[in-house]
Every structure is written in structure tokens, then in C-alpha cells.
Scaffold this active site. Structure first.
Site, PDB file in Angstrom:
ATOM      1  CE  LYS A 154      -0.266  -0.695   5.175  1.00 31.21           C
ATOM      2  NZ  LYS A 154      -0.958  -1.099   6.110  1.00 31.21           N
ATOM      3  CE1 TYR A 162      12.662  31.617   2.022  1.00 31.69           C
ATOM      4  CE2 TYR A 162      12.680  29.376   2.476  1.00 31.69           C
ATOM      5  CZ  TYR A 162      12.190  30.653   2.076  1.00 31.69           C
ATOM      6  OH  TYR A 162      11.609  30.863   0.602  1.00 31.69           O
ATOM      7  CG  MET A 218       8.891  23.245  -1.103  1.00 24.60           C
ATOM      8  SD  MET A 218       7.270  24.276  -2.053  1.00 24.60           S
ATOM      9  CE  MET A 218       6.653  25.599  -0.750  1.00 24.60           C
ATOM     10  NE  ARG A 234      -6.456   0.217  11.077  1.00 22.82           N
ATOM     11  CZ  ARG A 234      -4.095  -0.624  10.435  1.00 22.82           C
ATOM     12  NH1 ARG A 234      -3.577   0.627  11.028  1.00 22.82           N
ATOM     13  NH2 ARG A 234      -4.629  -1.050   9.980  1.00 22.82           N
TER      14      ARG A 234
HETATM   15  C1  LIG Z   1       0.644  -2.011   7.037  1.00 24.14           C
HETATM   16  C2  LIG Z   1      -0.274  -3.277   6.911  1.00 24.14           C
HETATM   17  C3  LIG Z   1       0.477  -4.333   7.196  1.00 24.14           C
HETATM   18  C4  LIG Z   1       2.144  -4.479   6.843  1.00 24.14           C
HETATM   19  O1  LIG Z   1       2.189  -3.513   8.520  1.00 24.14           O
HETATM   20  P1  LIG Z   1       3.897  -2.977   8.943  1.00 24.14           P
HETATM   21  O2  LIG Z   1       4.061  -3.204   9.750  1.00 24.14           O
HETATM   22  O3  LIG Z   1       4.282  -2.574   7.704  1.00 24.14           O
HETATM   23  O4  LIG Z   1       4.974  -4.891   8.323  1.00 24.14           O
HETATM   24  C5  LIG Z   1      -0.236  -5.315   7.516  1.00 24.14           C
HETATM   25  N1  LIG Z   1      -1.300  -5.688   7.913  1.00 24.14           N
HETATM   26  C6  LIG Z   1      -2.583  -5.010   7.672  1.00 24.14           C
HETATM   27  C7  LIG Z   1      -3.864  -5.298   7.561  1.00 24.14           C
HETATM   28  C8  LIG Z   1      -1.257  -3.560   7.227  1.00 24.14           C
HETATM   29  O5  LIG Z   1      -2.362  -2.757   7.109  1.00 24.14           O
END
Ligand SMILES: *Cc1c(COP(=O)(O)O)cnc(C)c1O
Length: 349
Positions: free
Chosen positions: A39, A249, A297, A133
Site C-alpha cells: 500500500k 531562511y 521546500m 480500527r
Molecule cells: C500495513 C499493514 C500490514 C503491514 O504492516 P507492517 O507493520 O508495515 O509490516 C499488514 N496488515 C495490515 C492489515 C496492514 O494494514
């Protein structure tokens, strides 16, 4: 470097280290398969480059957050590769989801009902075991609710796997109950850090993210997980400044004596945040070049007095030791990776 890379800043990405990290995490996962969380654009590295390399190494199970992320890699999905969308399906996602080879991770009663009503195919289900969550609370699962779903992976997510916290055992216990109660082809609980909580946590599939990309998720990773990402920036200008002159800056840096400085092409808009200026440095052939003045920046100032040979157009590496920079700056290792912006050329070496 090929000619297509023209930006004055780049991420040097180490293919061998990425693959070595995944292979090691697979070994540490015991009999469980080892997937990959890709992701947030592969944690900032560029999702396509990450996914291609991990597929080639043997990874079969990938996780993105949203359908927009899924769409980017759908063309890469070969036979036998699964792509799960962690945030499930909203009404707006259904058209894409129903016609896609990716599968949603259903997180709520609403998502389950939506998927069933549409006659959706294989899916995953996220059970909440205490993180509160995403995921269906175990108390909220009424009889028959999951019936009729073709559940590939039933999963849950650990809130505190990077610490030795009481939550881990509680979540493990709750997940074991879920496994007894809800049939699925396979079960998955551990993220990167969860892999090191013990073999009990691996079940059928692990889902590491941060450790693949060089993050030290727990101390067990030290010496085994290799760094993957090195930001690099080009020198745009070199100058000599007299004692008493300031740089940047707010005129925050004032030279005590005559110095030689360089201005490089990286800044907070690239994820090189202002508070890194106090700890960060560039490196050129082993010589540390401290950052001077505020991070702008798009620009950062360096003291290059120890490298009189460096010229306009030369490249420097940014120090990017994730656990050290995280400890010093208060940014998490995750933030240090996912914040890396879109202006970098991403160069796999
Ligand atoms: C992001 C995520 C992972 C991976 O987590 P890491 O701590 O980066 O290894 C695994 N499972 C779910 C549901 C996640 O959201």
C-alpha cells in the site's frame, strides 16, 4: 543510470536488498506463506517496481489499501497472484471490484451485505480482535452473517506487535477463537513485527510491509534486514561564505569562520522534512556533509568544506538509516518512507 532519469533527485532502490529481506521474512514465517503489504505506493518506493521484484522472488499475496491503488497494479497480476484491498468495498468501488481479479477485505457488516447482494466472488474478511480500527467486531458477527461468502483469507491485525505488550496475547487468543468459529481457506495475523512474536502468530500467511523496505520492525531484524532506500540529490550550486555569513531562511545558521557550502535539490516537499535538518546529513564517498540552515521546500544547504572537489552537478547520498533517523527525529520509520514524494526518479539498482 539510463537517460530516462532526468530529475535532480532520485531514490536509489536496492533490488537485491528488497528480495533478500522478503526471503528472510519468509524463512522467519516458518511454514506460513509470506505476502507483502504494498500500500501507499509500496511504502513510497514505487508500487510497480516493488511488486515486480517480489513476484519474481516468489511472493504470491499482495495487499493494497484502496481500489485506486489496486487499479495501478491490476495489469501486473499474473495467474496465481492474489491482490487484497484492505479497506474493503464502498458503494463507489463496486463496479471496479466486481469485474476485477483483486478481492476486497470485508471489514464491516455493511461491506459483507454489499458484497453478498452483488453476488461478489472470493473475498477476505478482517476480524477486529482489539485494535478497534478496521474489521468486524467478533461480538457483531451474528449467526449466518459470514455464510455464503467464499472467504479466502480470514485475517486480523495486531495493534502492538512492535512491543512486548499484553495486547499481543489477547489478540492471539481472540483470533484463535475466530479461526474455530469461521471457516476460511486460510488465516493471517502477523505484520512485520508480528512475525517475531513466535510461530503461533504466523498461521497460514504473514503480511510484512515495513521490514521489506528496510524498516527495523523489532530488534530481531537488526543485522538481517538490509537498507533498501537511499535518497540522492544533485548539487545545484557551490559557494564560499565568509565568517559571520548566514545560510537559508531565518538566517538560522551563521558560519563561525569561512566555509564552503553547497545547495542541493531536495526539500520538505519531497518528504525531507524540516526537522530532519537538525540530525540529517549528506554523504559523498564516505565523507559526512552536515546540513546547515533550515530545510527549504525544494532545497537544502550543506557544509562541503571537507570535500573541495565536489562540483555543481555532482550527486550526494542522504543519510537515511531508518531506525537512527526515526529515533532522532521522532518521525516513525513508516513516515520516513511513505513521505518520500513524487519528484524523485525511482531508480532500482
Ligand atoms: C500495513 C499493514 C500490514 C503491514 O504492516 P507492517 O507493520 O508495515 O509490516 C499488514 N496488515 C495490515 C492489515 C496492514 O494494514
Amino acid at each position: 543510470m539510463t537517460a530516462e532519469f532526468l530529475a535532480p533527485l532520485r531514490l536509489s532502490l536496492n533490488s537485491a536488498a528488497l528480495v533478500s529481506n522478503w526471503l528472510w521474512l519468509r524463512t522467519q514465517s516458518g511454514n506460513a506463506a509470506c505476502g507483502a503489504a504494498i500500500k501507499a505506493d509500496g511504502y513510497g518506493l514505487g508500487v510497480e517496481g516493488v511488486m515486480r521484484r517480489l513476484m519474481q522472488a516468489g511472493c504470491r499475496d499482495f495487499f493494497v489499501a484502496t481500489w485506486a491503488e489496486a487499479r495501478e497494479v491490476l495489469p501486473l497480476l499474473a495467474d496465481g497472484i492474489s491482490l487484497s484491498v484492505l479497506h474493503g468495498v464502498r458503494a463507489e468501488d463496486m463496479t471496479l471490484a466486481l469485474g476485477s481479479r483483486a478481492q476486497p477485505v470485508l471489514n464491516s457488516a455493511e461491506q459483507v451485505a454489499r458484497w453478498k447482494a452483488a453476488g461478489g466472488g472470493p473475498c477476505d474478511v478482517m476480524i477486529d480482535t482489539g485494535m478497534n480500527r478496521l474489521g468486524i467486531g467478533m461480538d457483531d458477527i451474528v449467526p449466518g452473517m459470514l455464510g455464503g461468502l467464499e472467504i479466502i483469507t480470514l485475517m486480523s491485525h495486531l495493534a502492538c506487535a512492535d512491543e512486548d505488550h499484553d495486547m499481543n496475547v489477547l489478540q492471539l487468543g481472540a483470533f484463535r477463537h475466530a479461526r474455530q468459529a469461521y471457516p476460511a481457506r486460510r488465516y493471517s495475523l502477523a505484520n512485520s513485527a508480528g512475525i517475531f512474536l513466535g510461530a503461533d502468530y504466523a498461521f497460514d500467511l504473514t503480511r510484512p510491509g515495513i521490514a521489506l523496505y528496510g524498516g527495523i520492525a523489532r530488534s530481531e531484524c537488526e543485522g538481517n534486514i538490509r537498507a533498501v532506500v537511499t535518497p540522492q540529490a544533485q548539487i545545484l550550486q557551490r559557494r564560499n561564505i565568509p565568517g559571520g555569513a548566514s545560510v537559508g531562511y531565518g538566517a538560522q545558521y551563521v558560519a563561525a569562520d569561512p566555509r564552503e557550502t553547497a545547495t542541493i535539490n531536495i526539500g520538505y516537499a519531497d518528504g525531507y522534512l524540516r526537522n530532519l535538518g537538525s540530525y540529517g546529513a549528506a554523504v559523498a564517498d564516505g565523507v559526512r556533509l552536515p546540513i546547515i540552515g533550515r530545510v527549504s521546500m525544494d532545497l537544502v544547504g550543506l557544509d562541503v568544506s571537507d570535500r573541495p572537489d565536489l562540483r555543481e552537478g555532482d550527486w550526494v547520498d542522504m543519510e537515511y538509516n531508518l531506525p537512527l533517523l526515526s529515533a532522532a527525529s521522532g518521525l516513525s520509520q513508516y513516515e520516513l518512507l511513505t513521505g518520500l514524494g513524487s519528484r524523485f526518479d525511482r531508480c532500482w539498482v
